[in-house]
Design an enzyme around this catalytic site. Structure first.
Site, PDB file in Angstrom:
ATOM      1  N   HIS A  72       4.083  14.030   3.506  1.00  0.00           N
ATOM      2  CA  HIS A  72       3.278  14.399   2.340  1.00  0.00           C
ATOM      3  C   HIS A  72       2.488  15.675   2.626  1.00  0.00           C
ATOM      4  O   HIS A  72       1.803  15.763   3.636  1.00  0.00           O
ATOM      5  CB  HIS A  72       2.308  13.268   1.978  1.00  0.00           C
ATOM      6  CG  HIS A  72       2.946  12.168   1.186  1.00  0.00           C
ATOM      7  ND1 HIS A  72       2.303  11.484   0.183  1.00  0.00           N
ATOM      8  CD2 HIS A  72       4.190  11.646   1.247  1.00  0.00           C
ATOM      9  CE1 HIS A  72       3.114  10.589  -0.338  1.00  0.00           C
ATOM     10  NE2 HIS A  72       4.268  10.659   0.294  1.00  0.00           N
ATOM     11  N   TYR A 200      -6.353   8.929  -4.920  1.00  0.00           N
ATOM     12  CA  TYR A 200      -7.615   8.214  -4.689  1.00  0.00           C
ATOM     13  C   TYR A 200      -8.448   8.421  -5.946  1.00  0.00           C
ATOM     14  O   TYR A 200      -8.871   9.546  -6.222  1.00  0.00           O
ATOM     15  CB  TYR A 200      -8.352   8.794  -3.479  1.00  0.00           C
ATOM     16  CG  TYR A 200      -7.695   8.535  -2.142  1.00  0.00           C
ATOM     17  CD1 TYR A 200      -6.680   9.360  -1.658  1.00  0.00           C
ATOM     18  CD2 TYR A 200      -8.101   7.467  -1.342  1.00  0.00           C
ATOM     19  CE1 TYR A 200      -6.084   9.132  -0.422  1.00  0.00           C
ATOM     20  CE2 TYR A 200      -7.517   7.232  -0.094  1.00  0.00           C
ATOM     21  CZ  TYR A 200      -6.510   8.068   0.353  1.00  0.00           C
ATOM     22  OH  TYR A 200      -5.932   7.837   1.581  1.00  0.00           O
ATOM     23  N   PRO A 292     -10.751   1.493   4.810  1.00  0.00           N
ATOM     24  CA  PRO A 292      -9.424   2.120   4.717  1.00  0.00           C
ATOM     25  C   PRO A 292      -9.383   3.416   3.907  1.00  0.00           C
ATOM     26  O   PRO A 292      -8.337   4.073   3.860  1.00  0.00           O
ATOM     27  CB  PRO A 292      -8.579   1.036   4.025  1.00  0.00           C
ATOM     28  CG  PRO A 292      -9.559   0.189   3.291  1.00  0.00           C
ATOM     29  CD  PRO A 292     -10.823   0.222   4.075  1.00  0.00           C
ATOM     30  N   LYS A 296      -7.763   5.928   8.374  1.00  0.00           N
ATOM     31  CA  LYS A 296      -7.994   6.279   9.777  1.00  0.00           C
ATOM     32  C   LYS A 296      -7.773   5.140  10.777  1.00  0.00           C
ATOM     33  O   LYS A 296      -7.696   5.383  11.984  1.00  0.00           O
ATOM     34  CB  LYS A 296      -9.430   6.813   9.951  1.00  0.00           C
ATOM     35  CG  LYS A 296      -9.654   8.171   9.306  1.00  0.00           C
ATOM     36  CD  LYS A 296      -8.878   9.248  10.027  1.00  0.00           C
ATOM     37  CE  LYS A 296      -8.783  10.532   9.244  1.00  0.00           C
ATOM     38  NZ  LYS A 296      -7.418  11.014   9.035  1.00  0.00           N
ATOM     39  N   TYR A 384      -8.496  14.663   6.956  1.00  0.00           N
ATOM     40  CA  TYR A 384      -7.460  13.723   6.509  1.00  0.00           C
ATOM     41  C   TYR A 384      -6.210  13.825   7.381  1.00  0.00           C
ATOM     42  O   TYR A 384      -5.619  12.801   7.753  1.00  0.00           O
ATOM     43  CB  TYR A 384      -7.115  13.963   5.026  1.00  0.00           C
ATOM     44  CG  TYR A 384      -6.371  12.805   4.409  1.00  0.00           C
ATOM     45  CD1 TYR A 384      -7.054  11.777   3.772  1.00  0.00           C
ATOM     46  CD2 TYR A 384      -4.977  12.713   4.504  1.00  0.00           C
ATOM     47  CE1 TYR A 384      -6.389  10.689   3.232  1.00  0.00           C
ATOM     48  CE2 TYR A 384      -4.299  11.626   3.967  1.00  0.00           C
ATOM     49  CZ  TYR A 384      -5.004  10.623   3.331  1.00  0.00           C
ATOM     50  OH  TYR A 384      -4.337   9.547   2.809  1.00  0.00           O
TER      51      TYR A 384
HETATM   52  C1  PHB Z   1      -1.735   2.292   2.190  1.00  0.00           C
HETATM   53  O1  PHB Z   1      -0.708   2.839   1.792  1.00  0.00           O
HETATM   54  O2  PHB Z   1      -1.772   1.085   2.464  1.00  0.00           O
HETATM   55  C2  PHB Z   1      -2.969   3.121   2.343  1.00  0.00           C
HETATM   56  C3  PHB Z   1      -2.894   4.488   2.181  1.00  0.00           C
HETATM   57  C4  PHB Z   1      -4.029   5.255   2.301  1.00  0.00           C
HETATM   58  C5  PHB Z   1      -5.240   4.659   2.566  1.00  0.00           C
HETATM   59  C6  PHB Z   1      -5.312   3.295   2.742  1.00  0.00           C
HETATM   60  C7  PHB Z   1      -4.176   2.507   2.636  1.00  0.00           C
HETATM   61  O3  PHB Z   1      -6.357   5.428   2.641  1.00  0.00           O
END
Ligand code: PHB
Ligand code: APR
Length: 389
Positions: A72, A200, A292, A296, A384
């Site tokens: 990505h 997000y 989450p 990280k 990130y």
């Molecule tokens: C996930 O795909 O489970 C996932 C992706 C990004 C995050 C947290 C979980 O920040």
């Protein structure tokens, strides 16, 4: 039994450490409480930093990830008015890899099998003895019999609820914690992802994340009160809530379907210092937990392993303990920066129950600033994709 490094816990931390040490000719034994099936059934994170990708390659477990993982170049942060793209590649020259933790763990187990390393499953009552002496050992029960494993070092890779952290005497450790007043309800579904990149979303209806595992497997989350139970969330209720939080154009076009997994996880930030007591080292979730929101958790486990495996190799092959002495400090320096980033992402994107109207304005202004400022976007992107080791 005797080995060089006793590894408590066969999750990503323990498996990766074992893999890298065995590749360097160092003997390990992993003691894992659960069965392999159970370890592999846990749905966890899905985003690998570029450094983690490099570490998995170095460990010789990168082939399937390179074939099946999805690189990505960016992600989206949104609110009810704005959709801000963070272009990782342009801002940092790096990408991230979407590849589930379950897949990483599967690849590590397969590689360990191929090398013939020792992984003991279904062990119970693990006790670490003599960690502050030069002759540590681990006792455990397997098939009803108490056994003893002598070793030079013990790696505590047994997650947040393991025994390693609390083996360090209470007066020798210090914990730092922030518990957030909400959880994430996660759903896995055999549907195409809502968007090519992760979204997000901070909305007036709360936080949501649109993520994925592959082109026909999506992973979604919505923010829920801690008192909510999974049983209270039918698929229909989940999809309605998710659509209320995602940008309208995404909600309108996305495909929904039956969930194949649904769970609620609380959010917390936690660090226990130091990461070393004598010959015992804490690695991954045994020492720290992040919410989450910044993806990280798994990546920090990998960077801990990076610092520790080199230190153990130097100590066991050359008798050079300089890096072992530096492990806790080096790993913690990076851990705290990831803690800060995860906390900031969490604060920036979630609604806090009982918050005042000022808090919502701060979130809005943070996103507006990200939309306008390349410097702000670069700062986010740099964190990130992962800070350097
Ligand atoms: C996930 O795909 O489970 C996932 C992706 C990004 C995050 C947290 C979980 O920040
Ligand atoms: N004895 C033996 N094994 C234990 C014990 C114990 N007393 N307690 C826990 N374990 C095992 C668990 O069964 C689990 O398989 O230790 C393992 C720890 O694995 P994780 O919790 O996955 O922790 P870690 O390997 O550090 O992985 C890092 O990254 O995405 C995040 O939190 C997520 O699991 C992930 C983490």
């Amino acid at each position: 039994m005797k080995t060089q490094v006793a590894i408590i816990g066969g999750g990503p931390s323990g498996l990766l450490l074992s893999q890298l040490l065995n590749k360097a000719g160092i003997a390990t034994v992993i003691l894992e409480r659960s069965s392999r099936t159970h370890v592999l059934s846990r749905i966890r994170a899905g985003v690998l930093e570029s450094g983690s990708v490099g570490m998995l390659q170095e460990a010789g477990v990168g082939d399937r990830m390179q074939r099946e993982g999805i690189p990505h170049d960016g992600c989206y942060l949104t609110d009810d008015n704005l959709m801000v793209r963070i272009n990782f590649r342009e801002l940092t020259g790096k990408q991230v890899m979407v590849y589930g933790q379950t897949e990483v763990t599967t690849d590590l187990y397969n590689a360990q099998d191929a090398m013939g390393t020792s992984i003991l499953h279904d062990v119970s009552d693990v006790v670490i003895e003599g960690a502050d002496s030069s002759t540590p050992y681990v006792e455990f029960t397997r098939d009803g019999a108490r056994q003893r494993l002598d070793c030079a070092y013990v790696a505590g890779c047994d997650g947040f609820h393991g025994v390693s952290r609390t083996t360090i005497p209470a007066e020798k450790r210090r914990a730092f914690e922030r518990v957030y007043p909400f959880g994430w309800l996660g759903v896995l579904s055999k549907t195409p992802p809502a968007s090519h990149e992760l979204i997000y979303a901070n909305s007036k209806n709360g936080f949501a994340l649109a993520s994925m595992r592959n082109e026909n497997l999506s992973r979604y989350y919505v923010q829920v009160p801690l008192s909510d139970k999974v049983e209270e969330w039918s698929d229909d209720r989940f999809w309605a809530k998710l659509k209320d939080c995602l940008p309208a154009e995404v909600a309108q076009t996305m495909t929904t379907g039956p969930s194949i997994e649904k769970s609620i996880a609380p959010l917390r930030s936690f660090v226990s210092e130091p990461l070393r007591w004598g010959r015992l080292f804490l690695v991954g979730d045994a020492a720290h937990i992040v919410p989450p929101t910044g993806a990280k958790g798994l990546n920090l486990a990998v960077s801990d392993v990076f610092y520790l495996y080199q230190a153990l190799i130097a100590a066991l092959t050359k008798g050079d303990t300089t890096q072992i002495d530096a492990y806790s400090e080096r790993a913690l320096a990076r851990i705290w920066k990831a803690m800060r980033f995860s906390w900031q992402m969490t604060t920036m994107l979630h609604q806090f129950e009982g918050e005042d109207s000022f808090a919502a304005q701060m979130r809005k202004a943070t996103l507006a600033h990200l939309a306008d400022s390349e410097t702000a976007r670069r700062e986010l992107a740099e964190n990130y994709v992962g800070l350097p080791y």
